[in-house]
Write a protein that holds these residues in place. Structure first.
Motif, PDB file in Angstrom:
ATOM      1  N   VAL A 198      41.783 -51.697 129.543  1.00 34.16           N
ATOM      2  CA  VAL A 198      42.062 -53.037 129.029  1.00 34.16           C
ATOM      3  C   VAL A 198      41.854 -54.060 130.132  1.00 34.16           C
ATOM      4  N   GLY A 199      41.648 -55.292 129.731  1.00 37.16           N
ATOM      5  CA  GLY A 199      41.448 -56.354 130.704  1.00 37.16           C
ATOM      6  C   GLY A 199      41.472 -57.709 130.028  1.00 37.16           C
ATOM      7  N   VAL A 200      41.279 -58.748 130.833  1.00 35.64           N
ATOM      8  CA  VAL A 200      41.242 -60.117 130.323  1.00 35.64           C
ATOM      9  C   VAL A 200      40.068 -60.843 130.973  1.00 35.64           C
ATOM     10  N   ILE A 201      39.134 -61.299 130.168  1.00 37.34           N
ATOM     11  CA  ILE A 201      37.978 -62.038 130.671  1.00 37.34           C
ATOM     12  C   ILE A 201      38.393 -63.479 130.946  1.00 37.34           C
ATOM     13  N   ASP A 202      38.094 -63.973 132.144  1.00 41.40           N
ATOM     14  CA  ASP A 202      38.478 -65.338 132.508  1.00 41.40           C
ATOM     15  C   ASP A 202      37.858 -66.371 131.571  1.00 41.40           C
ATOM     16  N   GLU A 203      36.560 -66.288 131.368  1.00 40.88           N
ATOM     17  CA  GLU A 203      35.900 -67.293 130.530  1.00 40.88           C
ATOM     18  C   GLU A 203      34.644 -66.733 129.874  1.00 40.88           C
ATOM     19  N   LEU A 204      34.437 -67.144 128.646  1.00 39.53           N
ATOM     20  CA  LEU A 204      33.202 -66.872 127.912  1.00 39.53           C
ATOM     21  C   LEU A 204      32.694 -68.203 127.385  1.00 39.53           C
ATOM     22  N   HIS A 205      31.411 -68.468 127.575  1.00 43.17           N
ATOM     23  CA  HIS A 205      30.824 -69.680 127.000  1.00 43.17           C
ATOM     24  C   HIS A 205      29.339 -69.476 126.735  1.00 43.17           C
ATOM     25  N   TYR A 206      28.815 -70.313 125.876  1.00 46.94           N
ATOM     26  CA  TYR A 206      27.392 -70.291 125.577  1.00 46.94           C
ATOM     27  C   TYR A 206      26.665 -71.260 126.504  1.00 46.94           C
ATOM     28  N   THR A 207      25.535 -70.826 127.030  1.00 45.67           N
ATOM     29  CA  THR A 207      24.700 -71.688 127.862  1.00 45.67           C
ATOM     30  C   THR A 207      23.857 -72.588 126.958  1.00 45.67           C
ATOM     31  N   PRO A 208      23.231 -73.612 127.536  1.00 43.49           N
ATOM     32  CA  PRO A 208      22.347 -74.467 126.725  1.00 43.49           C
ATOM     33  C   PRO A 208      21.235 -73.690 126.020  1.00 43.49           C
ATOM     34  N   LYS A 209      20.877 -72.522 126.550  1.00 41.29           N
ATOM     35  CA  LYS A 209      19.846 -71.694 125.929  1.00 41.29           C
ATOM     36  C   LYS A 209      20.405 -70.779 124.839  1.00 41.29           C
ATOM     37  N   GLY A 210      21.739 -70.855 124.624  1.00 39.78           N
ATOM     38  CA  GLY A 210      22.347 -70.028 123.595  1.00 39.78           C
ATOM     39  C   GLY A 210      22.752 -68.641 124.057  1.00 39.78           C
ATOM     40  N   GLU A 211      22.715 -68.394 125.366  1.00 43.28           N
ATOM     41  CA  GLU A 211      23.121 -67.098 125.906  1.00 43.28           C
ATOM     42  C   GLU A 211      24.633 -67.080 126.119  1.00 43.28           C
ATOM     43  N   LEU A 212      25.244 -65.939 125.885  1.00 47.19           N
ATOM     44  CA  LEU A 212      26.680 -65.799 126.112  1.00 47.19           C
ATOM     45  C   LEU A 212      26.911 -65.406 127.562  1.00 47.19           C
ATOM     46  N   GLU A 213      27.638 -66.246 128.283  1.00 42.55           N
ATOM     47  CA  GLU A 213      27.873 -66.032 129.710  1.00 42.55           C
ATOM     48  C   GLU A 213      29.344 -65.761 129.992  1.00 42.55           C
TER      49      GLU A 213
END
Length: 370
Positions: A175-190
């Motif tokens: 188990v864990g916790v991801i600090d941040e997930l966001h979409y880039t301007p190109k639509g990629e999940l970062e």
């Protein structure tokens, strides 16, 4: 209560689910090579506890029917940071489990500062509410409610922080916790992992490797979740949760306010699994580590991590072999013995005393040579 339910998130204290780590624990004064770092071993494998009493550490002995570390430490699952800490020094991680209250005041202050920075960033996107939990089922229910609120937020607003992840890896629940997930301007999940630094400098390569393993594990688990590879049966098996148990009144109230028609933990489990697989969430495309100076909040630099699944699986298999009791814990190689300089357990380290192997494992050979 928050102004909008969609952005409401339960505090980590309420959920009992945290995977916070920071780069400061491995901060080193210099990068000098081995030289005199391997000093003479001390006469004892004991450490003084807070009450002044000596605490002895168990020695590994081959051929004995002993409990696995998972059983010995009464662990149902591991945190991603447990494995990334093994990447730095497995023996140090073991001593940390043996003596969990021995954290030095300076390091505790560093962790508190790092936690405050993480919390401040989280509050930029989520309002936190505290929910009373009366059981482990309630605590896990809070995790699931957080996930159910964040999945649509990521899709509609393009950014979330502190997202819980879990999945079975090599027969162990991780188990864990991801600090941040966001979409880039190109639509990629970062994915972005935040690491704070007490000194205004980037960490050493050895420490970056540890951080790279951590984010790679997050991707591995998250991808499995959105691909439908995580099951409620596996989760129940490892955590020993009771899915039929009714939710506590505070948790149930929060669920209803969020628009979720559920009564038990099992209902939430099924809802989360469905949401993950039917929400069209993609796998993570980019892994990034961001290093920030604690005092000034200045970004010191970032690292883009190349995901190597084959190499990751090989490392995880090696680390899990320890947790399952298939091998002894290992310390650092002689080339990385400089790590011992900042280790709180250097004076009692069995690996160090044995010159790269556990001294207890040398005893039978020494007797034969006489």
């Amino acid at each position: 209560m928050a102004e909008t339910e969609e952005k409401e998130k339960v505090s980590a204290e309420a959920s009992g689910f945290s995977d916070l780590s920071d780069s400061e624990f491995l901060d080193l004064e210099d990068t000098q090579e081995l030289s005199d770092s391997l000093s003479k071993p001390g006469p004892s494998s004991e450490l003084t506890g807070k009450d002044g009493k000596l605490i002895s550490f168990p020695k590994w002995k081959k051929g004995l029917d002993v409990l696995s570390p998972m059983e010995r430490f009464h662990l149902k699952y591991l945190y991603v940071t447990d494995l990334s800490t093994q990447n730095w020094c497995e023996q140090q991680m073991v001593y940390g489990k043996e003596l969990p209250d021995s954290l030095e005041p300076e390091k505790a202050a560093i962790l508190d500062t790092g936690a405050s920075i993480h919390l401040a960033r989280e509050l930029e996107l989520h309002d936190l509410v505290t929910i009373s939990t009366t059981s482990k089922e309630d605590a896990w229910a809070v995790k699931f409610l957080n996930m159910l609120s964040m999945i649509p937020t990521l899709q509609s607003e393009g950014r979330i922080r502190e997202f819980p992840v879990f999945g079975e890896v090599e027969g162990v629940l991780l188990v864990g916790v991801i600090d941040e997930l966001h979409y880039t301007p190109k639509g990629e999940l970062e994915l972005v992992e935040l690491k704070t630094r007490r000194r205004p400098m980037l960490p050493l390569d050895a420490q970056k490797k540890r951080d790279c393993l951590q984010v790679s594990l997050y991707k591995y688990i998250f991808d499995a979740m959105v691909q439908g590879k995580v099951t409620t049966a596996s989760l129940i098996h490892h955590t020993k949760l009771h899915p039929e148990k009714p939710l506590g009144p505070s948790v149930l109230k929060h669920a209803q306010q969020g628009g979720f028609s559920v009564t038990s933990l099992g209902d939430l489990m099924e809802l989360v699994i469905l949401s993950l697989t039917l929400s069209d969430l993609p796998v993570i495309d980019i892994l990034k580590i961001e290093y920030i100076h604690q005092e000034t909040a200045t970004v010191l630099g970032s690292e883009i991590v190349a995901f190597e699944e084959k190499e990751l699986r090989s490392k995880v298999q090696h680390y899990m072999a320890y947790w399952m009791g298939h091998r002894e814990p290992q310390g650092v190689d002689v080339e990385e013995a400089w790590k011992c300089r900042t280790c709180s357990y250097a004076d009692i380290c069995e690996w160090r005393k044995g010159g790269g192997v556990h001294s207890s494992s040398l005893e039978p050979q020494a007797k034969k040579a006489r």
